[in-house]
Design a protein around this motif. Structure first.
Motif, PDB file in Angstrom:
ATOM      1  N   ASP A  29     -30.440  19.542 -10.447  1.00  0.00           N
ATOM      2  CA  ASP A  29     -30.567  21.027 -10.705  1.00  0.00           C
ATOM      3  C   ASP A  29     -32.195  21.572 -10.413  1.00  0.00           C
ATOM      4  O   ASP A  29     -32.760  21.077 -11.004  1.00  0.00           O
ATOM      5  N   HIS A  30     -32.194  21.754  -9.380  1.00  0.00           N
ATOM      6  CA  HIS A  30     -33.767  22.208  -8.521  1.00  0.00           C
ATOM      7  C   HIS A  30     -34.688  22.634  -9.343  1.00  0.00           C
ATOM      8  O   HIS A  30     -35.592  22.824  -9.802  1.00  0.00           O
ATOM      9  N   GLU A  31     -34.381  24.076  -9.609  1.00  0.00           N
ATOM     10  CA  GLU A  31     -35.006  25.322 -10.743  1.00  0.00           C
ATOM     11  C   GLU A  31     -35.190  24.470 -12.346  1.00  0.00           C
ATOM     12  O   GLU A  31     -35.878  25.393 -12.013  1.00  0.00           O
ATOM     13  N   ASN A  32     -34.345  23.627 -12.227  1.00  0.00           N
ATOM     14  CA  ASN A  32     -34.957  23.059 -13.372  1.00  0.00           C
ATOM     15  C   ASN A  32     -35.335  21.978 -14.226  1.00  0.00           C
ATOM     16  O   ASN A  32     -36.161  21.379 -15.079  1.00  0.00           O
ATOM     17  N   ASN A  33     -35.791  21.119 -12.918  1.00  0.00           N
ATOM     18  CA  ASN A  33     -36.284  20.164 -12.532  1.00  0.00           C
ATOM     19  C   ASN A  33     -35.194  18.827 -13.693  1.00  0.00           C
ATOM     20  O   ASN A  33     -35.694  18.051 -14.610  1.00  0.00           O
ATOM     21  N   ILE A  34     -33.714  19.212 -14.003  1.00  0.00           N
ATOM     22  CA  ILE A  34     -33.376  18.057 -13.998  1.00  0.00           C
ATOM     23  C   ILE A  34     -31.822  17.164 -13.273  1.00  0.00           C
ATOM     24  O   ILE A  34     -31.579  17.756 -12.543  1.00  0.00           O
ATOM     25  N   ILE A  35     -31.631  15.940 -13.512  1.00  0.00           N
ATOM     26  CA  ILE A  35     -31.417  15.380 -12.394  1.00  0.00           C
ATOM     27  C   ILE A  35     -29.706  15.143 -13.802  1.00  0.00           C
ATOM     28  O   ILE A  35     -29.653  14.772 -14.822  1.00  0.00           O
ATOM     29  N   GLN A  36     -28.320  15.626 -13.342  1.00  0.00           N
ATOM     30  CA  GLN A  36     -27.248  15.639 -14.061  1.00  0.00           C
ATOM     31  C   GLN A  36     -26.341  14.157 -14.099  1.00  0.00           C
ATOM     32  O   GLN A  36     -26.376  14.279 -12.304  1.00  0.00           O
ATOM     33  N   ALA A  37     -26.484  13.520 -14.497  1.00  0.00           N
ATOM     34  CA  ALA A  37     -25.228  12.326 -14.197  1.00  0.00           C
ATOM     35  C   ALA A  37     -24.473  11.613 -15.498  1.00  0.00           C
ATOM     36  O   ALA A  37     -23.917  11.144 -16.533  1.00  0.00           O
ATOM     37  N   ASN A  38     -22.489  12.091 -15.137  1.00  0.00           N
ATOM     38  CA  ASN A  38     -21.492  12.045 -15.785  1.00  0.00           C
ATOM     39  C   ASN A  38     -21.828  12.923 -17.345  1.00  0.00           C
ATOM     40  O   ASN A  38     -21.992  12.155 -18.870  1.00  0.00           O
ATOM     41  N   VAL A  41     -35.848  15.644 -15.458  1.00  0.00           N
ATOM     42  CA  VAL A  41     -37.649  14.772 -14.964  1.00  0.00           C
ATOM     43  C   VAL A  41     -39.013  15.659 -14.882  1.00  0.00           C
ATOM     44  O   VAL A  41     -39.303  16.793 -14.786  1.00  0.00           O
ATOM     45  N   ILE A  42     -39.698  15.078 -15.907  1.00  0.00           N
ATOM     46  CA  ILE A  42     -41.037  15.309 -16.125  1.00  0.00           C
ATOM     47  C   ILE A  42     -41.818  15.072 -14.974  1.00  0.00           C
ATOM     48  O   ILE A  42     -42.383  13.963 -15.420  1.00  0.00           O
TER      49      ILE A  42
END
Length: 497
Positions: A201-210, A216-217
């Protein structure tokens, strides 16, 4: 009339396999349901059954014969699982093999459900009553250990009542940083692909895994982050960078808003507690804000040294580690502030120092001053070996000490830390992904009365990461109840040896 020929041996073997595979496939949804809905973790003598294939379940059943001396049959364990789903269980860690054996020995006249109601009485009808609060976890740094910790935490996420991976903190590496971080989690040259799906999720700087959303900070300082802005509170920060190893440096994390405690994945300096799970994790107190998980080598050798010292007494010893190269070495010859480490890691055996032998005494004070140590870095990417050259107070034989260590690995309170193998064909790559801290190679054991040489393999990445997670669970207080209790298993093992 033509007589139908008898089935060949090959047909019978295939038919038997298909029957067992069918039973194992029927177990998968039951194991998953108990895990997701009840937070029940099922295993066979330490081998997790969560998110496993039918073939892996059958391998776990086959493994049980090494412990119990009898085959664990899917046609017996499947009805046991089916009965568990009717009991509205609360959180628990259950050894399926032990329960099944006890039912065979003591369940006469009772249905499986009646038997389980007695054996699991403390968690029957406790579904939805989990008193444990999920603990937010932040990984500060996302290198080799950080990414493996992420994999394990995602695998253990369950219903969210345990350790919850909420964020990673890294330095911004550029425009493609998020994509590259996700790619490194998805693919690993040593440990293989991630078991599941990963999206970014590039907009919110998030990696979604399972189903786990990892924020990501980006930060260059451990002291200036407001984690509460991301909904993270009372977090356990796991520092994987190794940049700070004393209380003053690691205390910077506590200055950030939303942090409660800190764990270092390296040996600590000064008065910090170096914890080897299984040995001295009981020393962790609620007021301890900063803990270290020692080193991979210290975790590998301390449990083995503990049981040997308890049984035979250790007068003194030398620990030589043959260790895979690490990121702090150069691929080709170049300047390095450390002696010899500037030479190519891929082309040389590099003699270097290790503090692991001395560090053992921080977890096991009775060995203070009794051990020396050294290390040779070798051109392999993972899995190392510790050679324990010991002088004992009481003599033993190769057969006796191997029997003792094998039984210790199967049934003692240290069965999660110590493994044992006696195959004449194993090499280092066979231990990639081992969840034990160390694996004793029984065929290599040398014993001459009071002189003992042991060879202990260890996955210095994944096995160590499993130990770190165990310390994290201890710090967070999120261990589920164990069935049967660990103490009972330990006493049974003691009786065997």
């Amino acid at each position: 009339m033509t007589q139908k020929p008898a089935a060949s041996n090959s047909d019978a073997v295939l038919e038997s396999w298909i029957e067992r595979e069918t039973l194992a496939e029927a177990m998968i949804p039951l194991i998953g349901r108990l895990y997701r809905e009840n937070n029940v973790i099922l295993s066979v003598h330490g081998r997790s059954l969560i998110n496993q294939s039918a073939v892996t379940l059958l391998k776990a059943h086959r493994f049980a014969r090494h412990v119990d001396g009898v085959l664990l049959r899917p046609e017996e364990t499947l009805p046991l699982l089916q009965a568990m789903t009717t009991l509205r269980l609360g959180p628990a860690s259950i050894n399926l093999a032990t329960l099944n054996l006890k039912y065979a020995q003591e369940g006469a006249g009772r249905t499986r459900e009646e038997f389980l109601r007695t054996e699991l009485a403390d968690v029957v009808d406790r579904q939805g009553m989990d008193q444990r609060a999920g603990t937010d976890v932040v990984l500060y740094g996302f290198g080799r250990i950080g990414r493996l910790l992420a994999r394990i935490l995602i695998e253990h996420s369950g219903g969210g009542q345990g350790l919850r991976l909420r964020a990673i903190v890294v330095r911004n590496g550029g425009a493609d940083d998020l994509t590259k971080r996700a790619s490194l989690l998805r693919r690993d040259s040593v440990h293989g692909p991630f078991n599941g799906t990963i999206t970014v999720d590039h907009e919110n700087n998030i990696i979604q895994a399972n189903g786990t959303a990892i924020q990501v900070i980006y930060s260059d300082s451990p002291a200036t982050i407001d984690y509460t802005a991301y909904g993270i509170h009372d977090a356990l920060v796991v520092d994987n960078t190794g940049r700070w190893r004393d209380e003053e440096g690691l205390s910077q994390h506590l200055q950030s808003t939303g942090v409660a405690r800190v764990l270092l994945t390296a040996p600590g300096k000064g008065a910090l507690k170096n914890v080897v799970h299984g040995i001295n994790h009981g020393t962790i107190l609620p007021e301890d804000k900063i803990i270290t998980a020692a080193s991979c080598t210290t975790n590998a050798i301390t449990p083995v040294l503990k049981v040997l010292n308890d049984k035979y007494g250790i007068v003194h010893g030398h620990v030589e580690t043959v260790h895979s190269f690490t990121n702090d070495q150069n691929l080709t010859d170049n300047f390095h502030k450390g002696d010899r480490r500037g030479r190519s890691a891929a082309l040389n055996m590099v003699l270097t120092e290790t503090g692991a032998a001395k560090a053992v005494a921080k977890a096991l004070p009775e060995l203070e001053g009794k051990l020396s140590g050294n290390s040779i870095r070798v051109p392999t990417p993972n899995v190392s070996m510790a050679i324990l050259n010991l002088t004992l107070e009481n003599g033993t034989t190769k057969e006796e000490v191997n029997t003792f260590l094998r039984e210790t690995s199967l049934g003692s309170a240290l069965r999660k830390q110590i493994d044992f193998i006696d195959s004449p064909e194993v090499v280092s790559s066979d231990f990639v992904g081992s969840r034990r801290a160390g694996i004793v190679d029984g065929l290599a054991t040398i014993s001459t009365d009071k002189h003992l040489v042991l060879y202990v393999w260890y996955d210095n990445e994944f096995g160590y990461s499993c130990q770190v997670v165990r310390v994290m669970e201890e710090m967070a207080g999120v261990h589920p109840r164990q069935f049967p209790p660990l103490e009972t298993t330990a006493e049974a093992a003691a009786a065997l040896v």
